[in-house]
Design a protein around this motif. Sequence first.
Motif, PDB file in Angstrom:
ATOM      1  N   THR A   1    -112.940 -53.211 -33.035  1.00 58.04           N
ATOM      2  CA  THR A   1    -112.659 -53.529 -31.633  1.00 58.04           C
ATOM      3  C   THR A   1    -113.729 -52.987 -30.705  1.00 58.04           C
ATOM      4  O   THR A   1    -114.260 -53.706 -29.849  1.00 58.04           O
ATOM      5  CB  THR A   1    -111.287 -52.953 -31.222  1.00 58.04           C
ATOM      6  N   GLU A   2    -114.047 -51.719 -30.856  1.00 61.00           N
ATOM      7  CA  GLU A   2    -115.039 -51.106 -29.971  1.00 61.00           C
ATOM      8  C   GLU A   2    -116.403 -51.766 -30.127  1.00 61.00           C
ATOM      9  O   GLU A   2    -117.115 -51.967 -29.137  1.00 61.00           O
ATOM     10  CB  GLU A   2    -115.152 -49.601 -30.258  1.00 61.00           C
ATOM     11  N   PHE A   3    -116.752 -52.105 -31.363  1.00 61.84           N
ATOM     12  CA  PHE A   3    -118.039 -52.758 -31.602  1.00 61.84           C
ATOM     13  C   PHE A   3    -118.139 -54.070 -30.831  1.00 61.84           C
ATOM     14  O   PHE A   3    -119.128 -54.329 -30.132  1.00 61.84           O
ATOM     15  CB  PHE A   3    -118.216 -53.012 -33.108  1.00 61.84           C
ATOM     16  N   LEU A   4    -117.095 -54.905 -30.941  1.00 62.41           N
ATOM     17  CA  LEU A   4    -117.103 -56.197 -30.254  1.00 62.41           C
ATOM     18  C   LEU A   4    -117.016 -56.019 -28.740  1.00 62.41           C
ATOM     19  O   LEU A   4    -117.612 -56.797 -27.980  1.00 62.41           O
ATOM     20  CB  LEU A   4    -115.948 -57.062 -30.759  1.00 62.41           C
ATOM     21  N   LEU A   5    -116.289 -54.997 -28.297  1.00 62.83           N
ATOM     22  CA  LEU A   5    -116.224 -54.716 -26.854  1.00 62.83           C
ATOM     23  C   LEU A   5    -117.607 -54.381 -26.302  1.00 62.83           C
ATOM     24  O   LEU A   5    -117.991 -54.860 -25.228  1.00 62.83           O
ATOM     25  CB  LEU A   5    -115.261 -53.554 -26.592  1.00 62.83           C
ATOM     26  N   PHE A   6    -118.356 -53.568 -27.036  1.00 62.43           N
ATOM     27  CA  PHE A   6    -119.704 -53.212 -26.585  1.00 62.43           C
ATOM     28  C   PHE A   6    -120.627 -54.432 -26.584  1.00 62.43           C
ATOM     29  O   PHE A   6    -121.441 -54.599 -25.663  1.00 62.43           O
ATOM     30  CB  PHE A   6    -120.290 -52.109 -27.467  1.00 62.43           C
TER      31      PHE A   6
ATOM     32  N   LEU B   1    -126.198 -49.041 -21.276  1.00 60.73           N
ATOM     33  CA  LEU B   1    -125.260 -48.074 -21.851  1.00 60.73           C
ATOM     34  C   LEU B   1    -124.604 -48.624 -23.116  1.00 60.73           C
ATOM     35  O   LEU B   1    -124.424 -47.901 -24.099  1.00 60.73           O
ATOM     36  CB  LEU B   1    -124.196 -47.700 -20.818  1.00 60.73           C
ATOM     37  N   CYS B   2    -124.255 -49.914 -23.085  1.00 62.90           N
ATOM     38  CA  CYS B   2    -123.668 -50.526 -24.287  1.00 62.90           C
ATOM     39  C   CYS B   2    -124.702 -50.578 -25.420  1.00 62.90           C
ATOM     40  O   CYS B   2    -124.345 -50.385 -26.589  1.00 62.90           O
ATOM     41  CB  CYS B   2    -123.159 -51.928 -23.969  1.00 62.90           C
ATOM     42  N   SER B   3    -125.947 -50.818 -25.073  1.00 59.00           N
ATOM     43  CA  SER B   3    -127.002 -50.830 -26.094  1.00 59.00           C
ATOM     44  C   SER B   3    -127.164 -49.449 -26.731  1.00 59.00           C
ATOM     45  O   SER B   3    -127.335 -49.332 -27.948  1.00 59.00           O
ATOM     46  CB  SER B   3    -128.332 -51.288 -25.475  1.00 59.00           C
TER      47      SER B   3
ATOM     48  N   TYR C   1    -133.310 -43.308 -27.744  1.00 52.21           N
ATOM     49  CA  TYR C   1    -133.057 -44.472 -26.895  1.00 52.21           C
ATOM     50  C   TYR C   1    -132.450 -44.044 -25.556  1.00 52.21           C
ATOM     51  O   TYR C   1    -132.849 -44.525 -24.482  1.00 52.21           O
ATOM     52  CB  TYR C   1    -132.117 -45.422 -27.636  1.00 52.21           C
ATOM     53  N   LEU C   2    -131.483 -43.126 -25.616  1.00 51.90           N
ATOM     54  CA  LEU C   2    -130.797 -42.675 -24.407  1.00 51.90           C
ATOM     55  C   LEU C   2    -131.730 -41.904 -23.484  1.00 51.90           C
ATOM     56  O   LEU C   2    -131.775 -42.154 -22.265  1.00 51.90           O
ATOM     57  CB  LEU C   2    -129.596 -41.810 -24.794  1.00 51.90           C
ATOM     58  N   LEU C   3    -132.494 -40.973 -24.040  1.00 48.53           N
ATOM     59  CA  LEU C   3    -133.385 -40.153 -23.210  1.00 48.53           C
ATOM     60  C   LEU C   3    -134.488 -40.989 -22.570  1.00 48.53           C
ATOM     61  O   LEU C   3    -134.742 -40.888 -21.362  1.00 48.53           O
ATOM     62  CB  LEU C   3    -133.991 -39.026 -24.059  1.00 48.53           C
ATOM     63  N   MET C   4    -135.121 -41.827 -23.383  1.00 50.70           N
ATOM     64  CA  MET C   4    -136.208 -42.642 -22.843  1.00 50.70           C
ATOM     65  C   MET C   4    -135.678 -43.749 -21.940  1.00 50.70           C
ATOM     66  O   MET C   4    -136.307 -44.114 -20.939  1.00 50.70           O
ATOM     67  CB  MET C   4    -137.039 -43.221 -23.989  1.00 50.70           C
ATOM     68  N   GLY C   5    -134.495 -44.293 -22.293  1.00 51.69           N
ATOM     69  CA  GLY C   5    -133.896 -45.317 -21.443  1.00 51.69           C
ATOM     70  C   GLY C   5    -133.488 -44.763 -20.094  1.00 51.69           C
ATOM     71  O   GLY C   5    -133.681 -45.411 -19.057  1.00 51.69           O
ATOM     72  N   GLY C   6    -132.914 -43.546 -20.091  1.00 56.18           N
ATOM     73  CA  GLY C   6    -132.550 -42.912 -18.830  1.00 56.18           C
ATOM     74  C   GLY C   6    -133.757 -42.635 -17.958  1.00 56.18           C
ATOM     75  O   GLY C   6    -133.725 -42.825 -16.735  1.00 56.18           O
ATOM     76  N   THR C   7    -134.840 -42.200 -18.595  1.00 59.44           N
ATOM     77  CA  THR C   7    -136.074 -41.932 -17.844  1.00 59.44           C
ATOM     78  C   THR C   7    -136.633 -43.208 -17.226  1.00 59.44           C
ATOM     79  O   THR C   7    -137.021 -43.238 -16.048  1.00 59.44           O
ATOM     80  CB  THR C   7    -137.127 -41.301 -18.772  1.00 59.44           C
TER      81      THR C   7
END
Length: 492
Positions: free
Chosen positions: A109-114, A143-145, A165-171
């Motif tokens: 469920t969570e996978f398809l929701l994302f 965020l979903c990615s 991914y999160l650190l560089m994406g946030g930057t």
Amino acid sequence: MKEFHLLLFHGSSIFPECILILGLFLLLVIDFIFDQKDKAWFYSISLTSLVLSIAVLLFQWREQPMISFFGNFQTNNFIKIFRFLILLCSTLCIPLSVEYIQCTEMAVTEFLLFILTATLGGMFLCGANDLATIFVALECFSLCSYLLSGYTKRDVRSNEAIMKYLLMGGTSSSILVYGLSWLYGLSGGEIELQEIANGLINTQMYNSPGIWIALISITVGIGFKLSLVPFHQWTPDVYEGSPTPVVAFISVISKVAASALATRIFDIIFYFSLNEWHLLLEILAILSMILGNLIAITQTNIKRMLAYSSIGQIGYILIGIIDRNSNNGYASMITYMLFYIFMNIGTFACIVLFSLRTGTDNIRDYAGLYTKDPFSALSLALCLLSLGGIPPLAGFFGKLYLFWCGWQAGSYLLVSIGLFMSVISIYYYLKIIKLLMTERNKEITPHVQNYRLSSSISKNYIEFSMIVCVIASALLGIVMNPIVAIAQDTLF
């Protein structure tokens, strides 16, 4: 009654997105109410909502362009084609995840929701008409990615992927917002794209140093989403560590959404800085084509190889964005992006099947696959040949049209480098194909020797996407004229 008509007027522009929201709501309700859940229902609801959204979007094709929600969202044929491409990506990627989720015992469920929420974010990003909507849609998608890339929590590589991914994406998002804030200030407090352009004229700030700061910051932010050199450092690690169906999804949808955002921002707001952003994108395109293809040659992991290959591919796509003044510039970019979606997802479908059967992504371990699974081997070979631009496959005609439009627009250096690097890319694609077709027992690894075919229903889902992508990669180039005509009709 007036409010009802107003709701219908605004709601009709995002009717495809409303169908996806309904699908998300149904997934949540079924997961919350029923204890014994049939997982097939989750896939059926997700795919049905995506297909219905595509049908509604096609039905709206001839409607007049409009700006709804008090200037927050714009719809025209150019935006609709990108929304269609995003829906197509999700529709082809969900079947790849069925058997993968069964084998890895991930939550369905969570996978398809994302997946559906990321699709929604990408679609809203394509039509976003003001700075606030752009940021919210971009973060919804991003965020979903991030969550999808780290979905296999027990895998150390997946945890590493999500952190990078999160650190560089946030930057990169912070840098992008910094550039957008400059536009807000320089335009006199405007947030709508066209009003920002008008505000820059009224305040006489369209040639100020602040515009350069805004242009560079926004280019860096978008360059991260497109995996352009030198903002590509996250790409190979995220591709290698993330679940393979997620990689297939991120590798195409991020490029489609970011390309739509880039074309609209550069074309509307930075119209007076045409030479400047052309120069910036030309440099990034050249670096991406050269480094992406050269580094791909040295890779031993097929997912890392495709990561660097995708960096080179987005360099080709930038040629179409740069040649916007040509009637065929954007049309060639859209056409090649459509072909790239099928070629790339078809390749990843084959990789998903192989990795589930063998547990490896090393290129060397593909040796002799043709002797055990001719269908998968031939499908992978055809998709790789199409990515390399071998005639008469779709990739060849897509690149031919893209490079021809670039040449007509005077981008001789870009096209020359693109042609040369396309030839280079054929080498590392053919290296894999040679391994696939080998029959020498000494070269065949134990992974292929112990390879077992499966006849499960979940495998049929993967093969469905694979067959669709292989047929499209082989035949779309032959029937290219109607596709080009539709792409030209989207120009705004």
